[in-house]
Design a protein around this motif. Structure first.
Motif, PDB file in Angstrom:
ATOM      1  N   UNK A 149     -37.937 -27.721  50.658  1.00 60.43           N
ATOM      2  CA  UNK A 149     -37.509 -26.698  51.818  1.00 60.43           C
ATOM      3  C   UNK A 149     -38.848 -26.475  53.029  1.00 60.43           C
ATOM      4  N   UNK A 150     -39.801 -26.445  52.255  1.00 61.72           N
ATOM      5  CA  UNK A 150     -41.065 -26.121  53.296  1.00 61.72           C
ATOM      6  C   UNK A 150     -40.974 -27.547  54.431  1.00 61.72           C
ATOM      7  N   UNK A 151     -41.125 -28.779  53.825  1.00 56.84           N
ATOM      8  CA  UNK A 151     -41.440 -29.980  54.627  1.00 56.84           C
ATOM      9  C   UNK A 151     -40.170 -31.047  54.253  1.00 56.84           C
ATOM     10  N   UNK A 152     -39.566 -31.462  55.012  1.00 61.10           N
ATOM     11  CA  UNK A 152     -38.579 -32.646  54.637  1.00 61.10           C
ATOM     12  C   UNK A 152     -39.494 -33.746  54.204  1.00 61.10           C
ATOM     13  N   UNK A 153     -40.510 -34.216  54.897  1.00 62.33           N
ATOM     14  CA  UNK A 153     -41.468 -35.169  54.569  1.00 62.33           C
ATOM     15  C   UNK A 153     -42.393 -34.877  53.463  1.00 62.33           C
ATOM     16  N   UNK A 154     -42.779 -35.999  52.719  1.00 63.30           N
ATOM     17  CA  UNK A 154     -43.596 -35.604  51.698  1.00 63.30           C
ATOM     18  C   UNK A 154     -44.964 -35.273  52.314  1.00 63.30           C
ATOM     19  N   UNK A 156     -49.237 -33.840  50.925  1.00 64.48           N
ATOM     20  CA  UNK A 156     -50.392 -33.436  49.718  1.00 64.48           C
ATOM     21  C   UNK A 156     -50.814 -32.390  50.102  1.00 64.48           C
ATOM     22  N   UNK A 157     -50.878 -31.604  49.205  1.00 66.17           N
ATOM     23  CA  UNK A 157     -51.319 -30.045  49.120  1.00 66.17           C
ATOM     24  C   UNK A 157     -52.491 -29.538  48.384  1.00 66.17           C
ATOM     25  N   UNK A 158     -53.176 -28.393  48.668  1.00 64.30           N
ATOM     26  CA  UNK A 158     -54.146 -27.476  47.856  1.00 64.30           C
ATOM     27  C   UNK A 158     -53.611 -26.079  47.635  1.00 64.30           C
ATOM     28  N   UNK A 163     -54.188 -16.196  47.586  1.00 62.27           N
ATOM     29  CA  UNK A 163     -54.122 -16.537  48.955  1.00 62.27           C
ATOM     30  C   UNK A 163     -55.319 -16.148  49.503  1.00 62.27           C
ATOM     31  N   UNK A 164     -55.722 -17.158  50.481  1.00 65.40           N
ATOM     32  CA  UNK A 164     -56.816 -17.218  51.391  1.00 65.40           C
ATOM     33  C   UNK A 164     -56.112 -17.499  52.855  1.00 65.40           C
ATOM     34  N   UNK A 165     -56.952 -16.752  53.799  1.00 64.54           N
ATOM     35  CA  UNK A 165     -56.400 -16.871  55.107  1.00 64.54           C
ATOM     36  C   UNK A 165     -57.243 -17.431  56.138  1.00 64.54           C
ATOM     37  N   UNK A 170     -53.472 -23.711  56.035  1.00 61.53           N
ATOM     38  CA  UNK A 170     -52.395 -23.742  57.136  1.00 61.53           C
ATOM     39  C   UNK A 170     -51.062 -23.715  56.574  1.00 61.53           C
ATOM     40  N   UNK A 171     -50.878 -23.187  55.340  1.00 60.40           N
ATOM     41  CA  UNK A 171     -49.550 -23.226  54.886  1.00 60.40           C
ATOM     42  C   UNK A 171     -49.158 -21.652  54.058  1.00 60.40           C
ATOM     43  N   UNK A 172     -48.248 -21.168  53.619  1.00 54.59           N
ATOM     44  CA  UNK A 172     -48.108 -20.165  52.997  1.00 54.59           C
ATOM     45  C   UNK A 172     -48.539 -20.228  51.680  1.00 54.59           C
TER      46      UNK A 172
END
Length: 208
Positions: A149-154, A156-158, A163-165, A170-172
């Motif tokens: 739901x966040x991104x239709x395309x694949x 990579x994430x960390x 939470x860090x600001x 750059x993402x929730x």
């Protein structure tokens, strides 16, 4: 293993949803009923359960390869075509993405005092991921999502557990880079590994 260019981006959503249903409600469900494990893994041309005991006494596993769902034991294999909505180009893209993720995550090593979990293709969220845990118990999830739901395309994430600001995040849920961004790199595997290295450095700086 080194990976070449990623396939051109296509709409993977309908195929992803079909594969997700099979992963969670067929493959993982049967594996869990047998041995209470939910972990899937990347396999050539797709993904698979581990081997688990069958009611006939023979070990078995279920895997997806290309456009087929395959149930196999040491003695035989039965194939059935995956029902639509299913697009082979979209599936090939997702298989390549998970294979890239498995290769990159296999290179993640613990820093001093850390532990690194095994990379697993989780049937619920359908991402291949691991967790880096520090000596204080704080952790950073690193993974490759097929899209959601966040991104239709694949992407990579960390994802830090806290939470860090800072600008990097750059993402929730933390920080991410899209499939298109990695596909545009000369070496997508190196680009993905570089992003995760940067995320670990940023995380250690923020929490150290």
């Amino acid at each position: 293993m080194e990976h070449g260019p990623l396939p051109d981006l296509v709409d993977t959503t309908p195929t992803r949803e079909t594969l997700h249903h099979l992963a969670e409600h067929v493959m993982a469900a049967e594996q869990f009923a047998a041995n209470h494990e939910l972990a899937l893994g990347v396999s050539p041309g797709g993904f698979a359960t581990g081997w688990f005991p069958g009611p006939d006494g023979h070990s078995r596993r279920i895997r997806i390869e290309g456009a087929a769902l395959i149930r196999e034991t040491e003695l035989f294999a039965e194939k059935e075509k995956i029902a639509p909505p299913f697009d082979e180009a979209a599936a090939g893209l997702l298989y390549a993405w998970w294979a890239l993720g498995a290769a990159v995550l296999a290179t993640v090593e613990p820093h001093a005092g850390e532990s690194v979990s095994t990379g697993i293709l989780w049937p619920e969220h359908f991402d291949i991921a691991l967790t880096v845990t520090g000596p204080d118990g704080r952790g950073l999830n690193l993974g490759f999502s097929p899209g959601d739901e966040f991104s239709a395309q694949p992407y990579v994430y960390a994802g830090p557990r806290q939470p860090l600001s800072r600008e990097f995040w750059n993402a929730p849920f933390g920080a991410y880079r899209t499939y298109e961004q990695l596909a545009a790199a000369d070496d997508p595997q190196a680009a993905a590994a570089g992003f995760l290295d940067a995320a670990r450095a940023q995380y250690e700086q923020a929490t150290g």
